[in-house]
Each structure stands twice: as structure tokens, then as C-alpha cells.
Design a protein around this motif. Sequence first.
Motif, short mmCIF file in Angstrom:
data_model
loop_
_atom_site.label_atom_id
_atom_site.label_comp_id
_atom_site.label_asym_id
_atom_site.label_seq_id
_atom_site.Cartn_x
_atom_site.Cartn_y
_atom_site.Cartn_z
N VAL A 142 -9.01 -1.26 -6.15
CA VAL A 142 -9.61 -1.46 -4.82
C VAL A 142 -8.65 -1.05 -3.71
N LEU A 143 -7.38 -1.47 -3.80
CA LEU A 143 -6.42 -1.13 -2.75
C LEU A 143 -6.23 0.37 -2.64
N ALA A 144 -6.13 1.07 -3.76
CA ALA A 144 -5.98 2.52 -3.74
C ALA A 144 -7.19 3.17 -3.09
N THR A 145 -8.38 2.68 -3.42
CA THR A 145 -9.61 3.22 -2.83
C THR A 145 -9.61 3.02 -1.32
N GLN A 146 -9.24 1.82 -0.87
CA GLN A 146 -9.25 1.52 0.56
C GLN A 146 -8.24 2.39 1.32
N VAL A 147 -7.05 2.52 0.76
CA VAL A 147 -6.02 3.35 1.41
C VAL A 147 -6.47 4.81 1.47
N PHE A 148 -7.00 5.33 0.38
CA PHE A 148 -7.43 6.72 0.34
C PHE A 148 -8.58 6.98 1.31
N ILE A 149 -9.49 6.03 1.44
CA ILE A 149 -10.61 6.19 2.38
C ILE A 149 -10.09 6.22 3.82
N ILE A 150 -9.21 5.30 4.15
CA ILE A 150 -8.65 5.27 5.51
C ILE A 150 -7.85 6.54 5.78
N MET A 162 -14.44 10.85 -0.42
CA MET A 162 -13.34 10.08 -1.03
C MET A 162 -13.86 8.82 -1.70
N TYR A 163 -14.81 8.15 -1.07
CA TYR A 163 -15.38 6.94 -1.67
C TYR A 163 -16.05 7.27 -3.00
N ILE A 164 -16.85 8.33 -3.03
CA ILE A 164 -17.57 8.71 -4.25
C ILE A 164 -16.58 9.04 -5.37
N ILE A 165 -15.54 9.82 -5.04
CA ILE A 165 -14.58 10.24 -6.06
C ILE A 165 -13.78 9.05 -6.59
N THR A 166 -13.30 8.18 -5.69
CA THR A 166 -12.50 7.03 -6.14
C THR A 166 -13.33 6.06 -6.97
N ARG A 167 -14.61 5.92 -6.65
CA ARG A 167 -15.49 5.06 -7.46
C ARG A 167 -15.75 5.70 -8.82
N SER A 209 0.81 -1.23 0.00
CA SER A 209 0.00 0.00 0.00
C SER A 209 0.84 1.27 0.00
N ILE A 210 2.16 1.15 0.14
CA ILE A 210 3.04 2.31 0.25
C ILE A 210 2.87 3.32 -0.88
N PRO A 211 2.79 2.91 -2.14
CA PRO A 211 2.63 3.91 -3.20
C PRO A 211 1.43 4.82 -2.98
N TYR A 212 0.30 4.24 -2.61
CA TYR A 212 -0.92 5.03 -2.43
C TYR A 212 -0.85 5.90 -1.18
N ILE A 213 -0.16 5.41 -0.15
CA ILE A 213 0.07 6.22 1.05
C ILE A 213 0.88 7.46 0.68
N ILE A 214 1.90 7.26 -0.13
CA ILE A 214 2.77 8.36 -0.55
C ILE A 214 1.99 9.36 -1.40
#
Length: 313
Positions: free
Chosen positions: A254-262, A243-248, A125-130
Amino acid sequence: MFLKSLESTFILIILIFAGWIMSRIGWINDDVKSFLSKVTVKVGIPALTITNFFENFSNEMLISSFKFVGIALLSMAILIIISKIISKIMKIEPIKSGSFVSMSSVSNSMFFGLPICLSLFGEISIPYIIFYYVANTVMFWSVLSPMIAKDGNNKVGNILQKLKNIFNIPLITVIVSGILLYFNFKPPSIVLKSTKYFSGLVTPLASMVVGKIIYDMDLSKYKLDKSVFAVVFMRFIISPSIMYIITRFFNLPVLATQVFIIQSAMPVMMQITIVSELYNTDSKYVAATLSITTLLSLLTIPFYMLIMDKIFI
């Protein structure tokens, strides 16, 4: 995933509690906290960035990074607009309005979001965290900190000071690593092995810093007003929902969406307290809100993961 989130959250609570205990017995004072923060931000996180750029990144992902950063910036821009409207409706005092908007719009993506996402999703998940961290940093120092300065009737620093705040060591590491990766230049093995060791410092040290912050909390000193609860609502309900609406909408993985939501549902960004103190605004108000959102986030993380378990099946 829900059970894993409970386990990961419980482990994180143990690490934070260890920091609380060490603060209680005097092992971690303000100087030690400052040292741990510097080691985490200026050593651990750059090392983690270098390690994962050359282990988990690809040129394709690097090219798409602008998309991910842009999506995170878009969500924060929407939050700024909503929080400004709420600020006017609630008639929040001018000395608090910039801090209110800032606390509602950006999150503690580094000291809290990073170790939590690592615990929940692993190093993949590091790339999306960054990506989220880059957007968070740019938005705060370029747009939100001047709002806080305006509340205290201060002149905003010159462009060089703004750039210095935005281009800190972690962000510079991201840029340099991205350039090297783009040109297919991989650091020597001894460098990557060394950064691997240093990257292991991030989660425990960041958790101990959070433990010290919680130990220093004294909510009895602060008078909570309705705007504090508005920030809680923005941070834990509105922000992850947007964030959920925008990522969808943009059909992110899926992983990017989950990381961004958290990441979007993390507590108030710690730097807001520092900036509000610097510009002589209501820093106690910010500290109280930071304390409440930090404590609440330990309870809400399993809830988010339970929801995502139902959504991403």
C-alpha cells in the motif's frame, strides 16, 4: 490520512511561501537559487539516501528494487506512447513535440515529489521515493532528452555525456549505498550521524527553491495553447490513473502504491526547461507549463489523498 495531507500540504505551502517572500525581498536571487539547488541535490539528497538506506532498507527490499524501478519505468513508457499519439492527433508543432511528450511522461520527483512524500508519509517512504526517482532520471536522460534535442535539430550528445547525465551524484549514491548494504557493510556511526544532520536540509531547501521558481513566474508573458491543458490532463489525471492500475496489477504494498501515485502526479520536471533552452526549442512553452502544473499541484495533492483515503481503507 486526508486531514494529515491537508496539514502536510499547508506546512509545505508555508515553506514555499517563505521562499517566495525571501525572493521578493531579494534574499534569494538566481545565484542563491543555484546554490540552494546544488546543496539540495549534491549534499542533502545523497545524505538522505545514505541515512535511509541503512535505517529503512533491507537486503530483501534491495533485491526487490528492480521490480519497483521496472514498474515505474513501465508506467512512464505507457505515458510516452499515449502522449506521442496525442501529439500527432493535436498536430503539435515539431519544435514542441518532444517537450510535450517529456512533460507528459516524467514528473518533478525531486524538488516537489520528495518533500511532499516525506511530509505525507514520513521517512519510511524514502525507499519508494528513491526507486521512482531512479526510473524518472533514467527515462528522461536516456529516452526523452534526445527527443527534445531532435526538435531543435541538434545532434544528441555522445554516450559519455548521456551516462554523465544519468549517473548523477544522487543516483551514484543510491548505487554505492546499495552495494554496501548488499555486502552487509554499514558505515561508521559518525558518518550516519553526520548524514542525518545533512538530510534535514532537503525539505526546507527544496521548498525554498520552489518558492523562488513560483516568484519568477510571469504567466502574462506566455500564450497558453491547448497542448498546455493536455499536459495538465496527462500529469494530473492520466499519469496517476495508469500508475494506480499498474501497482494494483503487480500487487505492490500500500505505501509503495501511494508514494508512486503521488510521485506520478507531480508537476512538470524542471530539467525539461533547462534542456529545451539548451537545444533551442520552445523553452517559454515549457516554462509556462511548468508554472501552471506547479501551482495546480498544491491544490490537487489533498484531492489525491482524499481519494486514496477511500481506496486504501
